[in-house]
Each structure stands twice: as structure tokens, then as C-alpha cells.
Design an enzyme around this catalytic site. Structure first.
Site, PDB file in Angstrom:
ATOM      1  N   CYS A 118       0.740  -1.039   0.074  1.00  0.00           N
ATOM      2  CA  CYS A 118      -0.122  -0.097  -0.130  1.00  0.00           C
ATOM      3  C   CYS A 118       0.636   1.140   0.036  1.00  0.00           C
ATOM      4  CB  CYS A 118      -0.833  -0.057   1.365  1.00  0.00           C
ATOM      5  SG  CYS A 118      -2.185  -1.296   1.303  1.00  0.00           S
ATOM      6  N   HIS A 258      -3.309   7.421   2.341  1.00  0.00           N
ATOM      7  CA  HIS A 258      -3.592   6.319   2.015  1.00  0.00           C
ATOM      8  C   HIS A 258      -5.046   5.875   2.507  1.00  0.00           C
ATOM      9  CE1 HIS A 258      -3.977   1.894   1.185  1.00  0.00           C
ATOM     10  NE2 HIS A 258      -3.461   1.556   2.309  1.00  0.00           N
ATOM     11  N   ASN A 288      -9.931  -0.117   0.594  1.00  0.00           N
ATOM     12  CA  ASN A 288      -8.483   0.190   0.385  1.00  0.00           C
ATOM     13  C   ASN A 288      -7.987  -0.611  -0.822  1.00  0.00           C
ATOM     14  OD1 ASN A 288      -5.680  -0.425   0.570  1.00  0.00           O
ATOM     15  ND2 ASN A 288      -5.848  -1.052   2.810  1.00  0.00           N
TER      16      ASN A 288
END
Ligand code: ACO
Length: 333
Positions: A118, A258, A288
Site C-alpha cells: 500500500c 492512503h 482500500n
């Protein structure tokens, strides 16, 4: 400040998500969860999931085409393709960058895939900027694409409700005006490697007839540990990157974190004293999306007019590794 010959700025951006929408209620039909629990604990309302025939490079291709179009840069002008992904089309080779070089018609580009989970956007952005800042390249295509839905256990409520699929792309070019990369920081805390891991399918434990049925081929996450790490690192890394550029939290025009959990984003906003209008949050729509989450959010802010040329953007990602990356740049060239 960075020692560099040239400055690297964003010439264009694009993103793509699959058409299929999976709502919290859809998940509640498959696992013991509820819309209320998912919204309250994560901020997610729905996410987009690929169908069986769609791979990371398909989403990457769609996002890259939009970024190229917006930048007015022809595929043949691209000298380097960097693809941040942990879900490449093929587990060993060829690279996703190679597939995209051919499909996009980037006839003279080199390229490679970069694995930083990520944190992929931050690592890829910093790397791409280096090639421009040292004079090696004038135009670099950076793509973040992930399809974590392909690696999750659809019966594990701890993980499956969190992730969505998506891609974001940027063309980086030599900047002559007010825009450009100012500073970045990267970090790893390998002591937390086991907190977010896919155990089988690599060289440590290749998939065999003996382990193929095991759930170890799916994402395992120690949610509490990752949460604690993320709350600390998002504020800390953003402060570090600001310090590196000689700037302060109040100088930020747009913070693009993020998108993993609204509670993690809220903690960073509090630490940096950022008002909601300076923070891009779209986790409710996409969940996500791993490496793609920051460019997806940036593209949305660009399209709805929140992001304007010259604005100071701070982006911060974290993820498996454990890893993190923060970048500071002025929007545009
Ligand atoms: N629905 C209902 N209940 C659930 C669900 C669900 N989907 N998932 C977990 N629960 C349960 C747990 O089983 C637990 O039950 P128990 O108390 O009976 O054991 C209970 O809810 C509470 O669990 P917690 O772990 O305390 O919940 P928490 O508030 O920590 O939220 C979450 C869990 C959302 C996963 C949170 O820990 C989190 O966001 N962690 C960080 C995740 C993250 O950022 N990952 C980044 C990935 S980046 C990359 O590189 C891939």
C-alpha cells in the site's frame, strides 16, 4: 532539500476501477458482518471488485490511457514505465510494466514493477521523480494497480470487507513552472513483516498439491498491530517530509492519505491540525485499493476542482512490510 539538476512535476493523471460494486450489505450475505460495523470501524460503504477475467494490467491500462491523454504526452515519448503492484498479472514474470509497454505502444520505454504494497505510490513517485531530477528521463509513466480481491479469503471477515480493486496513473515530466516534487521519505519496519502477509506462493513456500487448499495463500492481517503502526506512522512520516522541505503542516493545501481506515486518517488529521476541507477521503466508495488509493484520490480531487495547479500536496501511504512513504509536491508542471 534535494540535490537535483531538474524538477519533476505531474503532467497528467488518470484512474480506473472495475464496474462491479460490492456493498457492505453484499458482504453481510457472505460473512458474519453488517453495514453498521464496517462503516463505523472503517468508513467503507462499498468497493469495486474485478471479475474473473480482469487482471491488474487491465485496470492499469485504462488508468494509463487517461493519464497520457490528460498530459498530452504520446506513448512514444515515454522513456520509463514504473508499475507499483503486489498483484501482478503473473507471479514470477513477465513484469506488468512489460505487458503495458506493448499494450500502450510505449515503443522506446524501459520499465519495471515495484513491490511496496500500500506504500507503492510513494515509492514509485519518488523513484520516477529521481529519473527526471537527475536528467536521465524527461517523461516517465507511473502506474499503481492492485487487485487484492484475487488474494483474499472470501470467508475471512477480518480482511475481505476492507479491500477493493483499482488503478491510478501519472505522467511525470520535467517541470519548468511552479509545480514539482519537493521531498519524499521512505521507511521500512521489517519486524512487522508477519502482521500483513501472504505466506504461500513465493520461494519460501511455493504452492504445491499439499498446501493449495490451505488458507495461507490468502492475505493474513493482524488488524490491531497494523492499525497501531498506521496511526503513529502517518502523522510522523508527514511531519518528516515537511521538515525535509523546510515546510510546516499549515502550508499543506491538500493532504492525500492512503485510504485504509477513516479512523487512521482522522488521527493523522488531528496530529497535523488539518481541517477536513484539506483532506481527500474517498474510502467510502472504494475501500482500500492498496497502491492505487492515493492516485485514485488525487484524480478525484483533480476532477472535482479541489486540486489546482501550484497547490502543495502531501501524500502518505503505509502498508505491508511494514512500509511507509510520504511525498510532498506542488501540483502541475
Ligand atoms: N464484521 C464484524 N465483526 C468483525 C469484522 C467484520 N467485518 N472484522 C472483525 N470483526 C470482529 C473481530 O473478530 C473482533 O471480534 P472479537 O472481539 O470477538 O474477537 C471484533 O470485531 C473487534 O475486532 P478489532 O480487531 O478490535 O476491530 P478494530 O476496531 O481493530 O477494527 C480493523 C478492525 C478495521 C481491521 C482495524 O484493525 C484496521 O483498520 N486495521 C488496519 C488495517 C489496515 O490499515 N491495513 C492496511 C493494509 S495495507 C496493505 O499493504 C495491504
Amino acid at each position: 532539500m534535494l540535490k537535483r539538476q531538474f524538477r519533476a512535476g505531474v503532467a497528467g493523471i488518470g484512474s480506473a476501477v472495475p464496474d462491479r460494486v460490492m456493498t457492505n450489505d453484499d458482504w453481510a450475505k457472505l460473512v458474519d458482518t453488517s453495514d453498521e460495523w464496517i462503516r463505523a470501524r472503517t468508513g467503507i460503504a462499498e468497493r469495486r471488485l474485478c471479475d474473473d477475467s480482469t487482471a491488474a494490467s487491465d485496470l492499469a491500462y485504462a488508468a494509463a490511457q487517461k493519464a497520457l491523454k490528460q498530459s498530452g504526452v504520446a506513448p512514444a515519448e515515454i522513456e520509463l514505465i514504473i508499475v507499483a503492484t503486489t498483484t501482478p498479472d503473473y507471479p514470477v514474470f513477465p513484469s506488468t510494466a512489460a505487458l503495458l509497454q506493448e499494450k500502450l505502444g510505449c515503443a522506446r520505454a524501459g520499465g519495471f514493477d515495484l513491490s511496496a504494497a500500500c506504500s507503492g505510490f510513494g515509492y514509485a513517485f519518488y523513484t520516477a521523480a529521481q529519473f527526471i531530477e537527475n536528467g536521465e528521463c524527461q517523461k516517465v509513466l507511473l502506474i499503481c494497480a492492485d487487485t487484492l480481491s484475487k488474494n483474499m479469503d472470501y470467508t475471512d471477515r477480518n480482511v475481505c470487507v476492507l479491500f477493493g480493486d483499482g488503478a491510478g496513473a501519472m505522467v511525470l515530466a520535467r517541470a519548468a513552472g511552479a509545480g514539482g516534487h519537493l521531498a519524499s521519505v521512505l521507511g521500512l519496519r521489517g519486524s512487522g513483516a508477519a502482521d500483513l502477509i501472504v505466506k504461500t506462493g513465493g520461494s519460501r513456500e511455493p504452492l504445491t498439491a499439499g498446501n493449495i487448499q490451505s488458507r495461507d495463500k490468502y492475505i493474513y492481517m493482524n488488524g490491531k498491530s497494523v492499525f497501531k503502526f498506521a496511526v503513529q506512522i502517518m502523522g510522523e512520516a508527514t511531519e518528516q517530509v515537511l521538515k525535509k522541505a523546510g515546510l510546516k503542516p499549515e502550508d499543506i493545501d491538500l493532504f492525500v492519505p492512503h485510504q485504509a481506515n477513516t479512523r487512521i486518517i482522522d488521527a493523522a488529521m488531528k496530529r497535523l491540525s488539518l481541517p477536513p476541507e484539506k483532506v481527500v477521503v474517498n474510502i467510502q466508495k472504494y475501500g482500500n485499493t492498496s497502491s492505487a488509493s492515493i492516485p485514485l484520490a488525487l484524480d478525484e480531487a483533480c476532477q472535482d476542482g479541489r486540486l489546482q495547479k501550484g497547490m502543495l500536496v502531501a501524500a502518505c501511504g503505509f502498508g505491508a512490510g511494514l512500509s511507509w512513504a510520504a511525498n510532498l509536491f506542488r501540483w502541475g508542471l
